[in-house]
Write a protein that holds these residues in place. Structure first.
Motif, PDB file in Angstrom:
ATOM      1  N   GLY A  85     -12.049 -43.877  -6.757  1.00  0.00           N
ATOM      2  CA  GLY A  85     -11.592 -45.580  -6.709  1.00  0.00           C
ATOM      3  C   GLY A  85     -12.769 -46.273  -6.826  1.00  0.00           C
ATOM      4  O   GLY A  85     -12.431 -47.625  -7.403  1.00  0.00           O
ATOM      5  N   ALA A  86     -13.994 -46.052  -6.285  1.00  0.00           N
ATOM      6  CA  ALA A  86     -14.937 -47.035  -6.448  1.00  0.00           C
ATOM      7  C   ALA A  86     -15.455 -47.023  -7.999  1.00  0.00           C
ATOM      8  O   ALA A  86     -15.637 -48.139  -8.436  1.00  0.00           O
ATOM      9  N   LEU A  87     -15.353 -45.848  -8.630  1.00  0.00           N
ATOM     10  CA  LEU A  87     -15.642 -45.825 -10.103  1.00  0.00           C
ATOM     11  C   LEU A  87     -14.792 -46.657 -10.876  1.00  0.00           C
ATOM     12  O   LEU A  87     -14.986 -47.289 -11.898  1.00  0.00           O
ATOM     13  N   MET A  88     -13.497 -46.781 -10.367  1.00  0.00           N
ATOM     14  CA  MET A  88     -12.415 -47.205 -11.153  1.00  0.00           C
ATOM     15  C   MET A  88     -12.474 -48.773 -11.073  1.00  0.00           C
ATOM     16  O   MET A  88     -12.516 -49.636 -11.781  1.00  0.00           O
ATOM     17  N   GLY A  89     -12.902 -49.197  -9.722  1.00  0.00           N
ATOM     18  CA  GLY A  89     -13.206 -50.664  -9.602  1.00  0.00           C
ATOM     19  C   GLY A  89     -14.417 -51.008 -10.458  1.00  0.00           C
ATOM     20  O   GLY A  89     -14.416 -52.016 -10.962  1.00  0.00           O
ATOM     21  N   LEU A  90     -15.293 -50.297 -10.418  1.00  0.00           N
ATOM     22  CA  LEU A  90     -16.606 -50.677 -11.180  1.00  0.00           C
ATOM     23  C   LEU A  90     -16.087 -50.900 -12.646  1.00  0.00           C
ATOM     24  O   LEU A  90     -16.778 -51.761 -13.330  1.00  0.00           O
ATOM     25  N   LEU A  95      -5.413 -52.437  -9.555  1.00  0.00           N
ATOM     26  CA  LEU A  95      -4.479 -51.961  -8.908  1.00  0.00           C
ATOM     27  C   LEU A  95      -3.627 -53.093  -8.139  1.00  0.00           C
ATOM     28  O   LEU A  95      -4.160 -54.098  -7.561  1.00  0.00           O
ATOM     29  N   PRO A  96      -2.324 -52.868  -8.039  1.00  0.00           N
ATOM     30  CA  PRO A  96      -1.496 -53.861  -7.454  1.00  0.00           C
ATOM     31  C   PRO A  96      -1.635 -53.586  -5.731  1.00  0.00           C
ATOM     32  O   PRO A  96      -1.929 -52.616  -5.316  1.00  0.00           O
ATOM     33  N   ALA A  97      -1.531 -54.497  -4.984  1.00  0.00           N
ATOM     34  CA  ALA A  97      -1.532 -54.863  -3.668  1.00  0.00           C
ATOM     35  C   ALA A  97      -2.566 -53.884  -2.955  1.00  0.00           C
ATOM     36  O   ALA A  97      -2.362 -52.997  -1.945  1.00  0.00           O
ATOM     37  N   ILE A 102      -4.681 -51.338   2.031  1.00  0.00           N
ATOM     38  CA  ILE A 102      -5.537 -50.901   2.935  1.00  0.00           C
ATOM     39  C   ILE A 102      -5.225 -51.344   4.463  1.00  0.00           C
ATOM     40  O   ILE A 102      -5.578 -50.466   5.311  1.00  0.00           O
ATOM     41  N   ALA A 103      -4.694 -52.353   4.456  1.00  0.00           N
ATOM     42  CA  ALA A 103      -3.974 -52.713   5.762  1.00  0.00           C
ATOM     43  C   ALA A 103      -2.880 -51.584   6.326  1.00  0.00           C
ATOM     44  O   ALA A 103      -2.957 -51.314   7.616  1.00  0.00           O
ATOM     45  N   ALA A 104      -2.071 -51.288   5.376  1.00  0.00           N
ATOM     46  CA  ALA A 104      -1.233 -50.183   5.578  1.00  0.00           C
ATOM     47  C   ALA A 104      -1.892 -48.771   6.021  1.00  0.00           C
ATOM     48  O   ALA A 104      -1.262 -48.193   6.808  1.00  0.00           O
ATOM     49  N   SER A 105      -3.030 -48.573   5.330  1.00  0.00           N
ATOM     50  CA  SER A 105      -3.663 -47.406   5.681  1.00  0.00           C
ATOM     51  C   SER A 105      -4.097 -47.406   7.089  1.00  0.00           C
ATOM     52  O   SER A 105      -4.183 -46.393   7.682  1.00  0.00           O
ATOM     53  N   PHE A 131      -4.755 -43.530   0.185  1.00  0.00           N
ATOM     54  CA  PHE A 131      -5.266 -44.817   0.737  1.00  0.00           C
ATOM     55  C   PHE A 131      -6.674 -44.999   0.384  1.00  0.00           C
ATOM     56  O   PHE A 131      -7.254 -45.935   0.186  1.00  0.00           O
ATOM     57  N   ALA A 132      -7.545 -43.775   0.439  1.00  0.00           N
ATOM     58  CA  ALA A 132      -9.018 -43.808  -0.257  1.00  0.00           C
ATOM     59  C   ALA A 132      -9.246 -44.621  -1.577  1.00  0.00           C
ATOM     60  O   ALA A 132      -9.955 -45.289  -1.968  1.00  0.00           O
ATOM     61  N   ILE A 133      -8.482 -44.255  -2.587  1.00  0.00           N
ATOM     62  CA  ILE A 133      -8.429 -44.863  -3.736  1.00  0.00           C
ATOM     63  C   ILE A 133      -8.401 -46.359  -3.410  1.00  0.00           C
ATOM     64  O   ILE A 133      -9.259 -47.047  -4.317  1.00  0.00           O
ATOM     65  N   PHE A 134      -7.312 -47.230  -2.812  1.00  0.00           N
ATOM     66  CA  PHE A 134      -7.264 -48.298  -2.577  1.00  0.00           C
ATOM     67  C   PHE A 134      -8.695 -48.942  -2.138  1.00  0.00           C
ATOM     68  O   PHE A 134      -9.216 -50.075  -2.321  1.00  0.00           O
ATOM     69  N   HIS A 135      -9.274 -48.227  -0.956  1.00  0.00           N
ATOM     70  CA  HIS A 135     -10.212 -48.648  -0.288  1.00  0.00           C
ATOM     71  C   HIS A 135     -11.521 -48.717  -1.330  1.00  0.00           C
ATOM     72  O   HIS A 135     -12.369 -49.448  -1.375  1.00  0.00           O
ATOM     73  N   GLY A 136     -11.470 -47.358  -2.064  1.00  0.00           N
ATOM     74  CA  GLY A 136     -12.611 -47.207  -3.089  1.00  0.00           C
ATOM     75  C   GLY A 136     -12.594 -48.453  -4.040  1.00  0.00           C
ATOM     76  O   GLY A 136     -13.506 -49.085  -4.549  1.00  0.00           O
TER      77      GLY A 136
END
Length: 201
Positions: A85-90, A95-97, A102-105, A131-136
């Motif tokens: 997920g971090a690589l995706m963000g970089l 991603l939506p929501a 993260i809160a739901a996780s 959930f980790a993907i969204f955190h990443g």
């Protein structure tokens, strides 16, 4: 005896963290000081990320039917998908929501800790991995402007693994403690998740 075990667990965590902290502050090789330190400290600066990573390890230890390999499936999945997920963000992937997820996780992980539910390894890895993907992705977006991305990500993953280990150590110490202690820990994560979700929606 239980207090001694918990104290030893905390001492072990400190012993694991100190070498990383020392190497992170060398500042001699053009990036270790800035990139690695930034990445290492990043998961520690937000209560949402910190709670999620510790909760994954805590739940793994509380719900494990055997020490090996049940303790590791969920933490490994979280760390691996966090990196993805971090690589995706970089890379600028949106991603939506992200914040609501993260809160739901935290809500889900808190409930898993409180109830000590045992899930099959594949299911546990899928739950925490999503959930980790969204955190990443959130981490990746925040670190996109940093130099030395490889060292930054190495520091972030290193801190994540150590937080998982801290949760595992704490959970293992609480496995045979009074049942209300894990429930209180899980409830605290749920409350944090609920408050963040209320802000995000």
């Amino acid at each position: 005896m239980r207090k001694t075990t918990a104290s030893r667990s905390l001492a072990l965590f400190a012993a694991l963290v100190l070498p990383f902290a020392a190497s992170a502050h060398t500042g001699v090789d053009g990036g270790m000081h800035h990139g690695f330190t930034t990445g290492f400290l990043h998961p520690l600066t937000g209560a949402d990320h910190l709670a999620a990573m510790v909760a994954v390890g805590l739940w793994s230890a509380l719900a494990a039917r055997r020490a090996w390999p049940d303790l590791l499936w969920a933490p490994l999945a979280f760390a691996g998908m966090l990196l993805a997920g971090a690589l995706m963000g970089l890379a600028g992937v949106q991603l939506p929501a992200v914040e609501p997820m993260i809160a739901a996780s935290l809500l889900v992980l808190g409930l898993l800790v409180a109830t000590r539910v045992h899930l099959p390894a594949v299911v546990a890895m899928a739950v925490v991995g999503v959930f980790a993907i969204f955190h990443g992705v959130a981490h990746g977006h925040e670190l996109a402007s940093e130099e030395g991305a490889a060292l930054t990500l190495a520091g972030m993953v290193g801190a994540t693994v150590l937080l998982h280990l801290a949760g595992i150590a704490l959970g293992w110490a609480l496995r045979h403690a009074n049942a209300w202690l894990p429930r209180v820990a899980g409830a605290a994560v749920v409350v944090l998740g609920a408050s963040l979700l209320a802000q995000a929606v």
